[in-house]
Design a protein around this motif. Structure first.
Motif, PDB file in Angstrom:
ATOM      1  N   VAL A 101       0.804  -1.228   0.000  1.00  0.00           N
ATOM      2  CA  VAL A 101       0.000   0.000   0.000  1.00  0.00           C
ATOM      3  C   VAL A 101       0.839   1.281   0.000  1.00  0.00           C
ATOM      4  CG1 VAL A 101      -1.875  -1.189   1.186  1.00  0.00           C
ATOM      5  CG2 VAL A 101      -0.218   0.126   2.532  1.00  0.00           C
ATOM      6  N   GLU A 102       2.120   1.202   0.383  1.00  0.00           N
ATOM      7  CA  GLU A 102       2.882   2.440   0.529  1.00  0.00           C
ATOM      8  C   GLU A 102       3.095   3.159  -0.807  1.00  0.00           C
ATOM      9  OE1 GLU A 102       6.687   1.593   2.244  1.00  0.00           O
ATOM     10  OE2 GLU A 102       7.459   0.568   0.474  1.00  0.00           O
ATOM     11  N   LYS A 103       3.051   2.402  -1.901  1.00  0.00           N
ATOM     12  CA  LYS A 103       3.237   3.033  -3.217  1.00  0.00           C
ATOM     13  C   LYS A 103       2.102   3.991  -3.547  1.00  0.00           C
ATOM     14  CE  LYS A 103       1.064  -0.805  -5.740  1.00  0.00           C
ATOM     15  NZ  LYS A 103       0.664  -1.541  -4.523  1.00  0.00           N
ATOM     16  N   ASP A 104       0.949   3.832  -2.872  1.00  0.00           N
ATOM     17  CA  ASP A 104      -0.198   4.712  -3.105  1.00  0.00           C
ATOM     18  C   ASP A 104      -0.307   5.805  -2.041  1.00  0.00           C
ATOM     19  OD1 ASP A 104      -1.098   3.200  -5.343  1.00  0.00           O
ATOM     20  OD2 ASP A 104      -1.968   1.734  -3.980  1.00  0.00           O
ATOM     21  N   ALA A 105       0.656   5.850  -1.126  1.00  0.00           N
ATOM     22  CA  ALA A 105       0.577   6.804  -0.020  1.00  0.00           C
ATOM     23  C   ALA A 105       0.820   8.235  -0.487  1.00  0.00           C
ATOM     24  CB  ALA A 105       1.586   6.440   1.064  1.00  0.00           C
ATOM     25  N   GLU A 106       0.113   9.151   0.133  1.00  0.00           N
ATOM     26  CA  GLU A 106       0.309  10.578  -0.110  1.00  0.00           C
ATOM     27  C   GLU A 106       1.423  11.107   0.782  1.00  0.00           C
ATOM     28  OE1 GLU A 106      -3.029  13.723  -1.442  1.00  0.00           O
ATOM     29  OE2 GLU A 106      -3.205  12.985   0.616  1.00  0.00           O
ATOM     30  N   MET A 221       5.230   3.928  11.911  1.00  0.00           N
ATOM     31  CA  MET A 221       5.095   4.503  10.578  1.00  0.00           C
ATOM     32  C   MET A 221       3.625   4.819  10.342  1.00  0.00           C
ATOM     33  SD  MET A 221       5.789   2.777   6.818  1.00  0.00           S
ATOM     34  CE  MET A 221       7.536   2.479   7.110  1.00  0.00           C
ATOM     35  N   SER A 222       3.348   6.058   9.967  1.00  0.00           N
ATOM     36  CA  SER A 222       1.993   6.492   9.667  1.00  0.00           C
ATOM     37  C   SER A 222       1.896   6.774   8.173  1.00  0.00           C
ATOM     38  CB  SER A 222       1.648   7.751  10.463  1.00  0.00           C
ATOM     39  OG  SER A 222       0.373   8.250  10.112  1.00  0.00           O
ATOM     40  N   LEU A 223       0.862   6.258   7.510  1.00  0.00           N
ATOM     41  CA  LEU A 223       0.673   6.447   6.082  1.00  0.00           C
ATOM     42  C   LEU A 223      -0.691   7.065   5.818  1.00  0.00           C
ATOM     43  CD1 LEU A 223       2.107   3.389   6.563  1.00  0.00           C
ATOM     44  CD2 LEU A 223       2.377   3.607   4.105  1.00  0.00           C
ATOM     45  N   GLY A 224      -0.709   8.080   4.957  1.00  0.00           N
ATOM     46  CA  GLY A 224      -1.954   8.711   4.555  1.00  0.00           C
ATOM     47  C   GLY A 224      -2.168   8.545   3.061  1.00  0.00           C
ATOM     48  N   PHE A 225      -3.436   8.464   2.655  1.00  0.00           N
ATOM     49  CA  PHE A 225      -3.773   8.177   1.263  1.00  0.00           C
ATOM     50  C   PHE A 225      -4.783   9.197   0.739  1.00  0.00           C
ATOM     51  CE2 PHE A 225      -2.772   4.357   3.625  1.00  0.00           C
ATOM     52  CZ  PHE A 225      -1.801   3.757   2.844  1.00  0.00           C
ATOM     53  N   PRO A 226      -4.765   9.462  -0.562  1.00  0.00           N
ATOM     54  CA  PRO A 226      -5.684  10.455  -1.109  1.00  0.00           C
ATOM     55  C   PRO A 226      -7.135  10.001  -1.128  1.00  0.00           C
ATOM     56  CG  PRO A 226      -4.409   9.430  -2.873  1.00  0.00           C
ATOM     57  CD  PRO A 226      -3.809   8.965  -1.579  1.00  0.00           C
ATOM     58  N   ASP A 227      -7.376   8.683  -1.163  1.00  0.00           N
ATOM     59  CA  ASP A 227      -8.744   8.196  -1.300  1.00  0.00           C
ATOM     60  C   ASP A 227      -9.092   7.104  -0.297  1.00  0.00           C
ATOM     61  OD1 ASP A 227      -7.148   6.206  -2.253  1.00  0.00           O
ATOM     62  OD2 ASP A 227      -8.234   5.883  -4.125  1.00  0.00           O
TER      63      ASP A 227
END
Length: 299
Positions: A101-106, A221-227
């Motif tokens: 999923v990290e490849k889609d992270a904002e 590690m915190s990851l945020g996504f656009p959608d």
């Protein structure tokens, strides 16, 4: 035309759940975009659920049940899938989900107190960490792990426009701990400084003499996504946990903000990194340790 990859429902409970979701969606004649319309989620998020890569949030499951007229099936079972996914992480694949999923992270925000994170490691540092954790494994396996780590860093921190905003807070002890020969430690710290100068990431250093602070144990590690909603990943030496429940994710993100406030500003942190690299390069690292010990005695 690229052929769609089939889902093996026997691989895991999440994959079985995702395969059933895809079958019901296609039987209803809906595309991914049509199914998520009216929800707060994007089609890529739903696609990852179908492939067994992400869990189904309760509100999205209820939305899917309404659209597909599945009598509450997905809402009833989404919690069981979440528990099964967590159990599956104990089988050594705990980091696989983050890689997916990290490849889609904002954005990616990371706190490391015990080791320099994989995205910033040189080959020598990565090899030392891998070998220390698995001293008896065949050399070929260690080489493969190092290669994968370096490839991941090259892909995620490339100069392309799609890369996520990456923010890292390191404990100052990581700049002083000689886990490599001095010349290789200097190279490791120089690489971190160079990546910062190239705006590949933003560094902050938490001083070694800081008092009690948030997240004192482990790495986060915190990851945020656009959608899609954000998630948090925590890790220890041989295990990791992906957290998607909104309440603990919110707590971790607030703690990270407080940790960021306690750390040195990015410009000062970068100067500290470059100074530590210079000390290793010129053989002055031991002098810094002795001065720190004297300071500690005075306190």
């Amino acid at each position: 035309m690229v052929r769609r990859k089939d889902i093996d429902g026997s691989e895991s409970v999440p994959c079985f759940y995702g395969k059933e979701l895809r079958w019901k969606r296609e039987a209803a004649g809906l595309t991914l975009q049509q199914l998520v319309e009216g929800s707060f989620y994007g089609l890529s998020y739903l696609s990852e659920i179908e492939r067994g890569h992400r869990r189904m949030p309760r509100d999205l499951a209820e939305h899917v049940d309404r659209r597909l007229k599945t009598d509450g099936f997905f809402a009833r079972n989404c919690e069981d899938v979440r528990k099964a996914k967590r159990a599956g992480q104990d089988q050594g694949s705990y980091f696989k989900r983050i890689l997916e999923v990290e490849k889609d992270a904002e954005y990616i925000e990371e706190w490391c107190a015990t080791w320099i994170p994989g995205l910033l490691q040189t080959e020598a540092y990565a090899r030392a960490v891998v070998r220390a954790g698995h001293p008896l494994e065949p050399q070929a396996q260690s080489d493969a792990k190092v290669y994968e780590r370096l490839t991941r860093a090259g892909d995620l921190l490339s100069t392309g426009l799609r890369r996520p905003e990456y923010w890292v807070i390191l404990h100052e002890s990581l700049l002083r701990q000689p886990i490599l020969p001095s010349s290789e430690m200097a190279e490791q710290l120089n690489q971190i400084a160079e990546l910062a100068h190239q705006h590949r990431f933003t560094p902050q250093i938490l001083p070694w003499n800081s008092t009690a602070h948030p997240v004192m144990a482990g790495t986060v590690m915190s990851l945020g996504f656009p959608d899609a909603p954000p998630l948090v990943y925590t890790e220890s030496s041989y295990s990791g946990n992906t957290i998607e429940d909104p309440a603990p994710v919110k707590l971790y993100r607030r703690s990270y903000d407080r940790l960021r406030a306690a750390a040195l500003p990015p410009e000062e942190s970068l100067a500290l990194i470059e100074g530590a690299a210079e000390n290793f390069r010129n053989g002055k690292h031991q002098l810094w340790l002795e001065e720190r010990d004297l300071t500690q005695e005075r306190l």
